[in-house]
Motif scaffolding. Structure first.
Motif, PDB file in Angstrom:
ATOM      1  N   LEU A  36       0.795  -1.242  -0.033  1.00 38.26           N
ATOM      2  CA  LEU A  36       0.057  -0.102   0.011  1.00 38.26           C
ATOM      3  C   LEU A  36       0.812   1.317  -0.030  1.00 38.26           C
ATOM      4  O   LEU A  36       1.793   1.258   0.756  1.00 38.26           O
ATOM      5  CB  LEU A  36      -0.794  -0.021   1.226  1.00 38.26           C
ATOM      6  CG  LEU A  36      -1.775  -1.462   1.435  1.00 38.26           C
ATOM      7  CD1 LEU A  36      -2.453  -1.473   2.829  1.00 38.26           C
ATOM      8  CD2 LEU A  36      -2.924  -1.330   0.392  1.00 38.26           C
ATOM      9  N   ASN A  37       0.684   2.235  -0.852  1.00 35.21           N
ATOM     10  CA  ASN A  37       1.383   3.405  -0.840  1.00 35.21           C
ATOM     11  C   ASN A  37       0.636   4.561  -0.572  1.00 35.21           C
ATOM     12  O   ASN A  37      -0.416   4.982  -0.916  1.00 35.21           O
ATOM     13  CB  ASN A  37       1.917   3.460  -2.644  1.00 35.21           C
ATOM     14  CG  ASN A  37       2.900   4.592  -2.712  1.00 35.21           C
ATOM     15  OD1 ASN A  37       3.182   5.524  -2.087  1.00 35.21           O
ATOM     16  ND2 ASN A  37       3.964   4.089  -3.624  1.00 35.21           N
ATOM     17  N   CYS A  38       1.161   5.099   0.376  1.00 38.56           N
ATOM     18  CA  CYS A  38       0.503   6.418   0.873  1.00 38.56           C
ATOM     19  C   CYS A  38       0.484   7.693   0.067  1.00 38.56           C
ATOM     20  O   CYS A  38      -0.270   8.626   0.292  1.00 38.56           O
ATOM     21  CB  CYS A  38       1.214   6.770   2.253  1.00 38.56           C
ATOM     22  SG  CYS A  38       0.950   5.770   3.769  1.00 38.56           S
ATOM     23  N   LEU A  51       4.521   1.958   1.926  1.00 34.03           N
ATOM     24  CA  LEU A  51       5.255   2.613   1.377  1.00 34.03           C
ATOM     25  C   LEU A  51       5.078   4.219   1.387  1.00 34.03           C
ATOM     26  O   LEU A  51       3.929   4.748   1.627  1.00 34.03           O
ATOM     27  CB  LEU A  51       5.631   2.314  -0.078  1.00 34.03           C
ATOM     28  CG  LEU A  51       5.742   0.825  -0.467  1.00 34.03           C
ATOM     29  CD1 LEU A  51       5.984   0.628  -1.817  1.00 34.03           C
ATOM     30  CD2 LEU A  51       6.838   0.257   0.403  1.00 34.03           C
ATOM     31  N   GLU A  52       6.183   5.009   1.512  1.00 29.94           N
ATOM     32  CA  GLU A  52       5.968   6.420   1.363  1.00 29.94           C
ATOM     33  C   GLU A  52       4.982   6.861   2.402  1.00 29.94           C
ATOM     34  O   GLU A  52       4.311   7.948   2.225  1.00 29.94           O
ATOM     35  CB  GLU A  52       5.754   7.079   0.095  1.00 29.94           C
ATOM     36  CG  GLU A  52       6.608   6.487  -0.881  1.00 29.94           C
ATOM     37  CD  GLU A  52       6.446   7.104  -2.370  1.00 29.94           C
ATOM     38  OE1 GLU A  52       6.672   8.338  -2.593  1.00 29.94           O
ATOM     39  OE2 GLU A  52       5.634   6.141  -3.235  1.00 29.94           O
ATOM     40  N   GLY A  71       9.472   3.528   6.476  1.00 26.58           N
ATOM     41  CA  GLY A  71       9.859   4.988   6.522  1.00 26.58           C
ATOM     42  C   GLY A  71       9.147   5.676   7.954  1.00 26.58           C
ATOM     43  O   GLY A  71       8.415   5.107   8.729  1.00 26.58           O
ATOM     44  N   ASN A  72       9.574   6.871   8.009  1.00 26.54           N
ATOM     45  CA  ASN A  72       8.955   7.434   9.354  1.00 26.54           C
ATOM     46  C   ASN A  72       7.456   7.858   9.384  1.00 26.54           C
ATOM     47  O   ASN A  72       7.087   8.132   8.310  1.00 26.54           O
ATOM     48  CB  ASN A  72       9.746   8.933   9.536  1.00 26.54           C
ATOM     49  CG  ASN A  72      11.225   9.050   9.536  1.00 26.54           C
ATOM     50  OD1 ASN A  72      11.816   7.892  10.085  1.00 26.54           O
ATOM     51  ND2 ASN A  72      11.946   9.742   8.749  1.00 26.54           N
ATOM     52  N   ALA A  73       7.247   7.756  10.471  1.00 26.47           N
ATOM     53  CA  ALA A  73       5.678   7.850  10.497  1.00 26.47           C
ATOM     54  C   ALA A  73       5.116   8.926  11.703  1.00 26.47           C
ATOM     55  O   ALA A  73       5.909   9.214  12.350  1.00 26.47           O
ATOM     56  CB  ALA A  73       4.766   6.484  10.714  1.00 26.47           C
ATOM     57  N   GLY A 114      11.813   3.233  10.908  1.00 26.01           N
ATOM     58  CA  GLY A 114      11.764   4.845  11.045  1.00 26.01           C
ATOM     59  C   GLY A 114      11.614   5.379  12.358  1.00 26.01           C
ATOM     60  O   GLY A 114      11.581   4.425  13.338  1.00 26.01           O
ATOM     61  N   PHE A 115      11.418   6.667  12.419  1.00 26.97           N
ATOM     62  CA  PHE A 115      10.842   7.262  13.590  1.00 26.97           C
ATOM     63  C   PHE A 115       9.462   7.523  13.524  1.00 26.97           C
ATOM     64  O   PHE A 115       8.716   7.280  12.509  1.00 26.97           O
ATOM     65  CB  PHE A 115      11.553   8.760  13.613  1.00 26.97           C
ATOM     66  CG  PHE A 115      12.902   8.633  13.819  1.00 26.97           C
ATOM     67  CD1 PHE A 115      13.736   7.508  13.948  1.00 26.97           C
ATOM     68  CD2 PHE A 115      13.796  10.095  13.565  1.00 26.97           C
ATOM     69  CE1 PHE A 115      15.301   7.597  14.137  1.00 26.97           C
ATOM     70  CE2 PHE A 115      15.076  10.046  13.845  1.00 26.97           C
ATOM     71  CZ  PHE A 115      15.768   8.694  14.017  1.00 26.97           C
TER      72      PHE A 115
END
Length: 227
Positions: free
Chosen positions: A6-8, A32-33, A54-56, A73-74
Motif C-alpha cells: 500500500l502506497n501512501c 510505502l512512502e 519510513g518515518n511515521a 523509521g521514527f
C-alpha cells in the motif's frame, strides 16, 4: 499467505487502514512512502504483520488488538496508544507518550523515547532500548516498562502498580516512586523482556527496579469492595 503493498502517495489514511482491516489473519502488508503520516494501522483486530517503510506520525498502531506493526523509521506521539494485544515495534526513535494507556501487548522502541513514555499504562509492556524523557511512567497503573538507557526527571510520578526497570541512570524519581531491591524473579523478568525486544546490551542483574511507595493511595482496594 496474502501479501499486499500500500502506497501512501496514492491512498488516503482511511483507504490504507480499510485495506489492512480487510486482510485475513496471517497476511503481511507493506506501507510505502508514509512521509510522517498519522494514524496508520490503527484499530486493527486481525492478526497480521504490517511493515511501515519510513518515518511515521502520531498514533501508529493505536487501538490494536492482534496485529504486529513494525516501523522502519521514527514515529511521533503515542505510538501504540491503547494497545490491547499484538506489538508495535519502532526501529528508530519515538516522540512523547509512547504506549499511552496500553492494556496489553508490547510497544518496543529500539532507539530513544521522549517524555511520558508509558503514561497511564494499564497492563501493557513498554520496552525502550535507549533513553526515556521526563515523567515517563506517569500514573502507570499496571504492566511493566524496561528502559535500556537513562531515564529523565520524575520517573514514575504518581505510579500505581507498574514496575519500571532502568539499566542506566535516573535523573530523579517522581512522587510516590521508589527504588527497590531486585529479586530473582525480577532478574528473570528482565531477561525475558530483553529477549522479547531483542536488546542485548542490558545486564538483567544490574538494573534499577522502580515501583510505587503506595503513600498516595486514598483507598484500600479490598476494604472498599462492595458486594
Amino acid at each position: 499467505m496474502d501479501q499486499v503493498t500500500l502506497n501512501c502517495a496514492e491512498l488516503t489514511t482511511r483507504e490504507v487502514n480499510a485495506a489492512l482491516a480487510a486482510l485475513p489473519d496471517g497476511s503481511r502488508a507493506r506501507i510505502l512512502e508514509p512521509w510522517g503520516r498519522h494514524n496508520l494501522a490503527v484499530g486493527l483486530v486481525n492478526r497480521i504483520t504490517v511493515e511501515i517503510e519510513g518515518n511515521a506520525g502520531y498514533f501508529i498502531g493505536g487501538l490494536g488488538d492482534g496485529p504486529d506493526v513494525v516501523v522502519d523509521g521514527f514515529v511521533g506521539w503515542s505510538a501504540g496508544e491503547n494497545l490491547m494485544s499484538g506489538t508495535v515495534r519502532v526501529r528508530g526513535n519515538a516522540s512523547e507518550c509512547t504506549g499511552a494507556s496500553a492494556h496489553g501487548g508490547a510497544v518496543i522502541v529500539e532507539g530513544d523515547a521522549s517524555s511520558r513514555a508509558g503514561i497511564s499504562l494499564k497492563g501493557g509492556t513498554v520496552l525502550v532500548g535507549g533513553d526515556v524523557g521526563h515523567m515517563s511512567g506517569f500514573m502507570a497503573q499496571a504492566g511493566v516498562m524496561l528502559v535500556g538507557g537513562d531515564a529523565g526527571h520524575a520517573l514514575g510520578d504518581s505510579l500505581y502498580e507498574t514496575v519500571i526497570y532502568v539499566a542506566g541512570s535516573i535523573a530523579s524519581l517522581g512522587s510516590d516512586a521508589r527504588a527497590e531491591d531486585l529479586t530473582d524473579d525480577d532478574v528473570l523478568t528482565v531477561k525475558q523482556l530483553a529477549a522479547l525486544a531483542g536488546f542485548d546490551h542490558i545486564d538483567p542483574e544490574n538494573v534499577t527496579r522502580v515501583a510505587s511507595a503506595r503513600q498516595l493511595y486514598n483507598f484500600d482496594a479490598l476494604k472498599d469492595q462492595r458486594y
